[in-house]
Design a protein around this motif. Structure first.
Motif, short mmCIF file in Angstrom:
data_model
loop_
_atom_site.label_atom_id
_atom_site.label_comp_id
_atom_site.label_asym_id
_atom_site.label_seq_id
_atom_site.Cartn_x
_atom_site.Cartn_y
_atom_site.Cartn_z
N ARG A 11 -27.94 -27.60 83.65
CA ARG A 11 -26.67 -27.73 84.38
C ARG A 11 -25.53 -27.85 83.39
O ARG A 11 -25.52 -28.73 82.54
CB ARG A 11 -26.71 -28.93 85.31
N ILE A 12 -24.58 -26.93 83.53
CA ILE A 12 -23.43 -26.88 82.63
C ILE A 12 -22.17 -26.83 83.48
O ILE A 12 -21.99 -25.88 84.25
CB ILE A 12 -23.48 -25.66 81.70
N PRO A 13 -21.28 -27.81 83.39
CA PRO A 13 -20.01 -27.71 84.12
C PRO A 13 -19.19 -26.55 83.56
O PRO A 13 -19.09 -26.38 82.34
CB PRO A 13 -19.32 -29.05 83.84
N VAL A 14 -18.61 -25.74 84.44
CA VAL A 14 -17.73 -24.66 84.03
C VAL A 14 -16.43 -24.83 84.82
O VAL A 14 -16.43 -24.72 86.05
CB VAL A 14 -18.34 -23.27 84.28
N ILE A 15 -15.36 -25.10 84.12
CA ILE A 15 -14.10 -25.43 84.78
C ILE A 15 -13.04 -24.36 84.49
O ILE A 15 -13.29 -23.43 83.74
CB ILE A 15 -13.60 -26.82 84.34
N LEU A 40 -18.29 -26.22 79.65
CA LEU A 40 -18.32 -27.48 78.90
C LEU A 40 -19.74 -27.67 78.34
O LEU A 40 -20.54 -28.45 78.87
CB LEU A 40 -17.91 -28.65 79.79
N LEU A 41 -20.03 -26.95 77.28
CA LEU A 41 -21.38 -26.95 76.73
C LEU A 41 -21.75 -28.30 76.12
O LEU A 41 -22.93 -28.62 76.00
CB LEU A 41 -21.51 -25.84 75.69
N ILE A 77 -22.39 -22.17 69.85
CA ILE A 77 -21.56 -22.64 70.96
C ILE A 77 -20.46 -21.62 71.26
O ILE A 77 -20.20 -21.29 72.42
CB ILE A 77 -20.94 -24.03 70.63
N GLU A 78 -19.84 -21.12 70.21
CA GLU A 78 -18.77 -20.14 70.39
C GLU A 78 -19.31 -18.82 70.94
O GLU A 78 -18.68 -18.19 71.79
CB GLU A 78 -18.03 -19.93 69.07
N GLU A 79 -20.50 -18.41 70.49
CA GLU A 79 -21.12 -17.20 71.01
C GLU A 79 -21.45 -17.35 72.49
O GLU A 79 -21.20 -16.44 73.31
CB GLU A 79 -22.40 -16.88 70.22
N LEU A 80 -22.02 -18.48 72.86
CA LEU A 80 -22.37 -18.74 74.26
C LEU A 80 -21.12 -18.79 75.12
O LEU A 80 -21.09 -18.24 76.23
CB LEU A 80 -23.14 -20.06 74.38
N THR A 81 -20.10 -19.46 74.63
CA THR A 81 -18.84 -19.56 75.37
C THR A 81 -18.29 -18.18 75.67
O THR A 81 -17.91 -17.86 76.81
CB THR A 81 -17.81 -20.38 74.57
N TYR A 120 -13.23 -28.57 70.47
CA TYR A 120 -13.27 -27.13 70.72
C TYR A 120 -12.95 -26.84 72.19
O TYR A 120 -12.17 -25.92 72.50
CB TYR A 120 -14.66 -26.60 70.35
N GLU A 121 -13.53 -27.61 73.09
CA GLU A 121 -13.30 -27.41 74.53
C GLU A 121 -11.86 -27.72 74.92
O GLU A 121 -11.30 -27.07 75.80
CB GLU A 121 -14.28 -28.28 75.33
#
Length: 333
Positions: free
Chosen positions: A173-177, A188-189, A203-207, A305-306
């Motif tokens: 579960r990953i919040p995505v806002i 929000l990894l 993290i940047e690649e996944l984002t 980063y977020e």
């Protein structure tokens, strides 16, 4: 008795979405509307042995009004799909008019229904619906949603793959806002549950992949369309969550949805303390209930980063929302 309506039911999203909703035991009546082929889609899925009675409607003989009559939930995937080289903003001039006209009819016939907007660009089409409902005096921010669930679904899939546990993707579960296009999508990894151990580069690649995952599909379909099947799954999943909450079922986890922040002023204060006051719509963690939005939940602790991603998202969203509002202001309703 619950009546669900799909507007744009004969399209690439609408058909699989209608199929998935027909499987739901929460729905007793399913009305399918489109400018073409809706009766055929309805006839096809009506043979499925689940309880919902299915009827298809066309524009003739005031079919949209008939489809909307008595609606409890309305899901709107209507509009043209994204083609190679098109951004979601490129879709605006076509889809904005479609969504505006649908909102006018909804305001007249079924203003108390839950309204779930899938039509892109969601960042702008949801404000269009809101402005029409305001002008008609029937806007309830608790019952209007932009469906951003596909971003959450993609995040779960991509993160589980990165963790080497693709078979457990439903558990991640990953919040995505934020919003529902490009840099307005903020995964929000750092709040991934269960947590994963990856470096900043990953993290940047996944984002980036979560933000622009739709481009993968557009490219792979080679001119034949955009994300339809995964979007239908995401739309049905969110619609189910809304209906379950309306029936009194409490969820163990929040849903993400693009809503007007006035839907919960107390919760909105916590959100605006993080994002500022420059945007009236935002995809946030939601607790759903019988009337739609029960609570807007806190965004939680963001990494540095977020926070940078969030700043870019808010800047873009302001323009997207303003574009939708201006479109309605310039329209004759």
């Amino acid at each position: 008795m619950v009546k669900a309506v799909v507007i744009g039911a004969a399209g690439g999203i609408g058909q699989p979405l209608s199929l998935l909703l027909k499987q739901s035991t929460l729905i007793s009546e399913l009305a399918l509307y489109d400018v073409v082929n809706a009766p055929g889609v309805a006839a096809d899925i009506s043979h499925i042995n689940t309880p919902a009675k299915v009827t298809g409607y066309l524009p003739k003989e005031d079919g949209l009004a008939k489809a909307l009559q008595g609606a409890d939930i309305i899901v709107i995937p209507a509009g043209v799909p994204r083609k190679p080289g098109m951004t979601r903003d490129d879709l605006f001039n076509i889809n904005a008019g479609i969504v505006r006209d649908l909102a006018v009819k909804i305001a007249e016939v079924s203003p108390k229904a839950f309204i779930l907007v899938i039509s892109n660009p969601v960042n702008s089409t949801v404000p269009i619906v809101a402005e029409v409902l305001k002008k008609k005096g029937v806007f309830d921010p608790k019952r209007l949603f932009g469906v951003t669930t596909l971003d959450v679904v993609r995040a779960s899939t991509f993160v589980s793959e990165a963790a080497g546990k693709p078979e457990d993707s439903l558990s991640f579960r990953i919040p995505v806002i934020g919003g529902h296009s490009g840099v307005t999508i903020v995964p929000l990894l750092s709040q991934t549950s269960p947590s994963i151990a990856v470096d900043q580069q990953k993290i940047e690649e996944l984002t980036n992949r979560i933000q622009f995952g739709g481009d993968e599909v557009v490219k792979a379909k080679d001119g034949a369309g955009s994300a339809t099947l995964s979007m239908a799954y995401a739309g049905a999943r969110f619609a189910t969550a809304v209906l379950e909450a309306a029936a009194g079922k409490k969820s163990d986890f929040p849903e993400m949805g693009y809503v007007h922040l006035s839907a919960d002023e107390a919760g909105a204060k916590e959100v605006t303390s993080v994002i500022g006051n420059s945007t009236s719509f935002f995809s946030v963690p939601l607790e759903l209930g019988p009337n739609g939005v029960e609570k807007i939940l806190p965004l939680g602790k963001l990494s540095e980063y977020e926070q940078g991603l969030l700043k870019k998202a808010v800047e873009d969203l302001g323009g997207n929302i303003g574009k939708g509002v201006a479109f309605v202001e310039s329209s004759k309703l």
